[in-house]
Design a protein around this motif. Structure first.
Motif, PDB file in Angstrom:
ATOM      1  N   ALA A 154       0.839  -1.205   0.000  1.00  0.00           N
ATOM      2  CA  ALA A 154       0.000   0.000   0.000  1.00  0.00           C
ATOM      3  C   ALA A 154       0.872   1.253   0.000  1.00  0.00           C
ATOM      4  CB  ALA A 154      -0.939  -0.002   1.197  1.00  0.00           C
ATOM      5  N   ALA A 155       1.950   1.236   0.751  1.00  0.00           N
ATOM      6  CA  ALA A 155       2.861   2.385   0.780  1.00  0.00           C
ATOM      7  C   ALA A 155       3.558   2.556  -0.571  1.00  0.00           C
ATOM      8  CB  ALA A 155       3.882   2.229   1.896  1.00  0.00           C
ATOM      9  N   ALA A 156       4.031   1.469  -1.148  1.00  0.00           N
ATOM     10  CA  ALA A 156       4.717   1.539  -2.446  1.00  0.00           C
ATOM     11  C   ALA A 156       3.751   1.928  -3.557  1.00  0.00           C
ATOM     12  CB  ALA A 156       5.390   0.206  -2.760  1.00  0.00           C
ATOM     13  N   ALA A 157       2.504   1.510  -3.447  1.00  0.00           N
ATOM     14  CA  ALA A 157       1.513   1.770  -4.491  1.00  0.00           C
ATOM     15  C   ALA A 157       1.014   3.205  -4.494  1.00  0.00           C
ATOM     16  CB  ALA A 157       0.344   0.809  -4.346  1.00  0.00           C
ATOM     17  N   LYS A 158       1.402   3.988  -3.508  1.00  0.00           N
ATOM     18  CA  LYS A 158       1.024   5.405  -3.515  1.00  0.00           C
ATOM     19  C   LYS A 158       1.674   6.135  -4.682  1.00  0.00           C
ATOM     20  CE  LYS A 158       0.018   5.790   1.373  1.00  0.00           C
ATOM     21  NZ  LYS A 158       0.414   6.352   2.662  1.00  0.00           N
ATOM     22  N   GLN A 159       2.793   5.603  -5.162  1.00  0.00           N
ATOM     23  CA  GLN A 159       3.483   6.146  -6.328  1.00  0.00           C
ATOM     24  C   GLN A 159       3.726   4.993  -7.307  1.00  0.00           C
ATOM     25  OE1 GLN A 159       7.024   8.075  -4.975  1.00  0.00           O
ATOM     26  NE2 GLN A 159       5.918   9.630  -3.833  1.00  0.00           N
ATOM     27  N   PRO A 160       2.660   4.509  -7.939  1.00  0.00           N
ATOM     28  CA  PRO A 160       2.801   3.297  -8.755  1.00  0.00           C
ATOM     29  C   PRO A 160       3.782   3.445  -9.913  1.00  0.00           C
ATOM     30  CG  PRO A 160       0.661   4.315  -9.117  1.00  0.00           C
ATOM     31  CD  PRO A 160       1.301   5.034  -7.969  1.00  0.00           C
ATOM     32  N   ASP A 161       3.773   4.584 -10.583  1.00  0.00           N
ATOM     33  CA  ASP A 161       4.687   4.760 -11.723  1.00  0.00           C
ATOM     34  C   ASP A 161       6.136   4.736 -11.262  1.00  0.00           C
ATOM     35  OD1 ASP A 161       2.520   4.942 -13.428  1.00  0.00           O
ATOM     36  OD2 ASP A 161       2.542   7.131 -13.511  1.00  0.00           O
ATOM     37  N   ALA A 162       6.405   5.396 -10.149  1.00  0.00           N
ATOM     38  CA  ALA A 162       7.774   5.435  -9.626  1.00  0.00           C
ATOM     39  C   ALA A 162       8.206   4.054  -9.149  1.00  0.00           C
ATOM     40  CB  ALA A 162       7.874   6.446  -8.485  1.00  0.00           C
ATOM     41  N   THR A 163       7.298   3.327  -8.515  1.00  0.00           N
ATOM     42  CA  THR A 163       7.619   1.978  -8.033  1.00  0.00           C
ATOM     43  C   THR A 163       7.927   1.052  -9.200  1.00  0.00           C
ATOM     44  OG1 THR A 163       6.273   2.277  -6.045  1.00  0.00           O
ATOM     45  CG2 THR A 163       6.735   0.016  -6.717  1.00  0.00           C
ATOM     46  N   ALA A 164       7.094   1.100 -10.226  1.00  0.00           N
ATOM     47  CA  ALA A 164       7.322   0.244 -11.397  1.00  0.00           C
ATOM     48  C   ALA A 164       8.617   0.638 -12.115  1.00  0.00           C
ATOM     49  CB  ALA A 164       6.139   0.334 -12.353  1.00  0.00           C
ATOM     50  N   ALA A 165       8.842   1.925 -12.282  1.00  0.00           N
ATOM     51  CA  ALA A 165      10.059   2.376 -12.967  1.00  0.00           C
ATOM     52  C   ALA A 165      11.297   1.955 -12.190  1.00  0.00           C
ATOM     53  CB  ALA A 165      10.029   3.897 -13.145  1.00  0.00           C
ATOM     54  N   LEU A 166      11.244   2.039 -10.889  1.00  0.00           N
ATOM     55  CA  LEU A 166      12.371   1.629 -10.059  1.00  0.00           C
ATOM     56  C   LEU A 166      12.611   0.124 -10.195  1.00  0.00           C
ATOM     57  CD1 LEU A 166      14.509   2.480  -8.016  1.00  0.00           C
ATOM     58  CD2 LEU A 166      12.783   2.250  -6.221  1.00  0.00           C
ATOM     59  N   PHE A 167      11.540  -0.663 -10.208  1.00  0.00           N
ATOM     60  CA  PHE A 167      11.677  -2.103 -10.390  1.00  0.00           C
ATOM     61  C   PHE A 167      12.369  -2.416 -11.717  1.00  0.00           C
ATOM     62  CE2 PHE A 167       9.879  -5.765 -12.649  1.00  0.00           C
ATOM     63  CZ  PHE A 167      10.459  -6.784 -11.911  1.00  0.00           C
ATOM     64  N   TYR A 168      11.901  -1.834 -12.802  1.00  0.00           N
ATOM     65  CA  TYR A 168      12.494  -2.136 -14.106  1.00  0.00           C
ATOM     66  C   TYR A 168      13.930  -1.630 -14.198  1.00  0.00           C
ATOM     67  CZ  TYR A 168       8.109  -4.015 -15.749  1.00  0.00           C
ATOM     68  OH  TYR A 168       6.986  -4.807 -15.894  1.00  0.00           O
ATOM     69  N   ALA A 169      14.213  -0.497 -13.581  1.00  0.00           N
ATOM     70  CA  ALA A 169      15.595   0.003 -13.566  1.00  0.00           C
ATOM     71  C   ALA A 169      16.503  -0.990 -12.845  1.00  0.00           C
ATOM     72  CB  ALA A 169      15.653   1.378 -12.905  1.00  0.00           C
ATOM     73  N   LYS A 170      16.045  -1.497 -11.717  1.00  0.00           N
ATOM     74  CA  LYS A 170      16.826  -2.490 -10.965  1.00  0.00           C
ATOM     75  C   LYS A 170      16.985  -3.770 -11.792  1.00  0.00           C
ATOM     76  CE  LYS A 170      17.071  -0.286  -6.940  1.00  0.00           C
ATOM     77  NZ  LYS A 170      18.343   0.219  -6.443  1.00  0.00           N
ATOM     78  N   LEU A 171      15.903  -4.207 -12.422  1.00  0.00           N
ATOM     79  CA  LEU A 171      15.932  -5.432 -13.211  1.00  0.00           C
ATOM     80  C   LEU A 171      16.954  -5.329 -14.345  1.00  0.00           C
ATOM     81  CD1 LEU A 171      14.614  -8.225 -13.728  1.00  0.00           C
ATOM     82  CD2 LEU A 171      13.004  -7.032 -15.245  1.00  0.00           C
ATOM     83  N   PHE A 172      16.916  -4.233 -15.080  1.00  0.00           N
ATOM     84  CA  PHE A 172      17.803  -4.087 -16.227  1.00  0.00           C
ATOM     85  C   PHE A 172      19.244  -3.799 -15.813  1.00  0.00           C
ATOM     86  CE2 PHE A 172      13.748  -2.635 -18.511  1.00  0.00           C
ATOM     87  CZ  PHE A 172      13.389  -3.934 -18.790  1.00  0.00           C
ATOM     88  N   THR A 173      19.428  -3.285 -14.614  1.00  0.00           N
ATOM     89  CA  THR A 173      20.788  -3.118 -14.088  1.00  0.00           C
ATOM     90  C   THR A 173      21.365  -4.482 -13.709  1.00  0.00           C
ATOM     91  OG1 THR A 173      20.337  -0.881 -13.296  1.00  0.00           O
ATOM     92  CG2 THR A 173      22.171  -2.052 -12.254  1.00  0.00           C
ATOM     93  N   LEU A 174      20.537  -5.301 -13.070  1.00  0.00           N
ATOM     94  CA  LEU A 174      20.999  -6.631 -12.667  1.00  0.00           C
ATOM     95  C   LEU A 174      21.282  -7.531 -13.867  1.00  0.00           C
ATOM     96  CD1 LEU A 174      18.609  -7.289  -9.648  1.00  0.00           C
ATOM     97  CD2 LEU A 174      21.087  -6.933  -9.542  1.00  0.00           C
ATOM     98  N   ASP A 175      20.470  -7.407 -14.908  1.00  0.00           N
ATOM     99  CA  ASP A 175      20.666  -8.236 -16.105  1.00  0.00           C
ATOM    100  C   ASP A 175      20.196  -7.460 -17.336  1.00  0.00           C
ATOM    101  OD1 ASP A 175      20.797 -10.085 -18.157  1.00  0.00           O
ATOM    102  OD2 ASP A 175      19.816 -11.682 -17.031  1.00  0.00           O
ATOM    103  N   PRO A 176      21.098  -6.701 -17.948  1.00  0.00           N
ATOM    104  CA  PRO A 176      20.728  -5.897 -19.119  1.00  0.00           C
ATOM    105  C   PRO A 176      20.149  -6.720 -20.267  1.00  0.00           C
ATOM    106  CG  PRO A 176      22.880  -5.233 -18.297  1.00  0.00           C
ATOM    107  CD  PRO A 176      22.490  -6.479 -17.547  1.00  0.00           C
ATOM    108  N   SER A 177      20.487  -7.995 -20.349  1.00  0.00           N
ATOM    109  CA  SER A 177      19.962  -8.823 -21.439  1.00  0.00           C
ATOM    110  C   SER A 177      18.445  -9.001 -21.352  1.00  0.00           C
ATOM    111  CB  SER A 177      20.646 -10.189 -21.464  1.00  0.00           C
ATOM    112  OG  SER A 177      20.197 -10.998 -20.392  1.00  0.00           O
ATOM    113  N   LEU A 178      17.872  -8.789 -20.174  1.00  0.00           N
ATOM    114  CA  LEU A 178      16.428  -8.956 -20.022  1.00  0.00           C
ATOM    115  C   LEU A 178      15.634  -7.878 -20.750  1.00  0.00           C
ATOM    116  CD1 LEU A 178      16.120 -10.113 -16.306  1.00  0.00           C
ATOM    117  CD2 LEU A 178      15.984 -11.477 -18.387  1.00  0.00           C
ATOM    118  N   ARG A 179      16.260  -6.756 -21.024  1.00  0.00           N
ATOM    119  CA  ARG A 179      15.567  -5.676 -21.732  1.00  0.00           C
ATOM    120  C   ARG A 179      15.002  -6.185 -23.061  1.00  0.00           C
ATOM    121  NH1 ARG A 179      15.284  -0.283 -21.080  1.00  0.00           N
ATOM    122  NH2 ARG A 179      16.937  -0.210 -19.536  1.00  0.00           N
TER     123      ARG A 179
END
Length: 142
Positions: free
Chosen positions: A14-39
């Motif tokens: 609920a706390a993270a969902a207060k800023q859904p766009d920022a939460t999702a963008a942060l997740f994808y940024a972390k994902l692509f940093t951990l494994d750029p091939s996933l992009r």
């Protein structure tokens, strides 16, 4: 999962969902940093994918105490992801990105207990998705 862990997941989501766009963008940024091939597995509007990601987390948080409702949807998601060329090892990276994004997003509201609860939930979801993907591949091969 305990009722306390489920409550913790719900409150931190609920706390993270207060800023859904920022939460999702942060997740994808972390994902692509951990494994750029996933992009390369992601095509189309990333904002729309982020909305789907947040919607799925909301559904998970709402239904963790009702696995009979949750797991069939998670199985279907696993089957679909197999068609997107998602491999078993990708689930580890996704889990790490999810936990890192939540920790960064929530700051001091993120605790060891929250980390444990989310880890347990993600392990359940990812193992269910992997199993469904394997079963779908076996059916397709037969």
């Amino acid at each position: 999962m305990t009722s306390e862990e489920i409550a913790l997941i719900r409150s931190t989501f609920a706390a993270a969902a207060k800023q859904p766009d920022a939460t999702a963008a942060l997740f994808y940024a972390k994902l692509f940093t951990l494994d750029p091939s996933l992009r390369g597995l992601f095509h189309g509007d990333m904002r729309a994918m982020g909305e789907k990601f947040i919607s799925m987390l909301a559904m998970v948080a709402a239904n963790l105490s009702h696995l009979d409702r949750l797991l069939p949807t998670v199985r279907q998601l696993g089957e679909r992801h197999a068609g997107y060329r998602v491999q078993d090892a990708h689930y580890v990276t996704v889990g790490a990105a999810l936990l890192a994004a939540l920790a960064e997003n929530l700051g001091p509201a993120w605790s060891p207990a929250a980390h444990t609860a989310w880890s347990k939930a993600y392990d359940l979801l990812s193992s269910t998705m992997i199993e469904a993907a394997h079963q779908a591949a076996q059916k397709k091969a037969s």
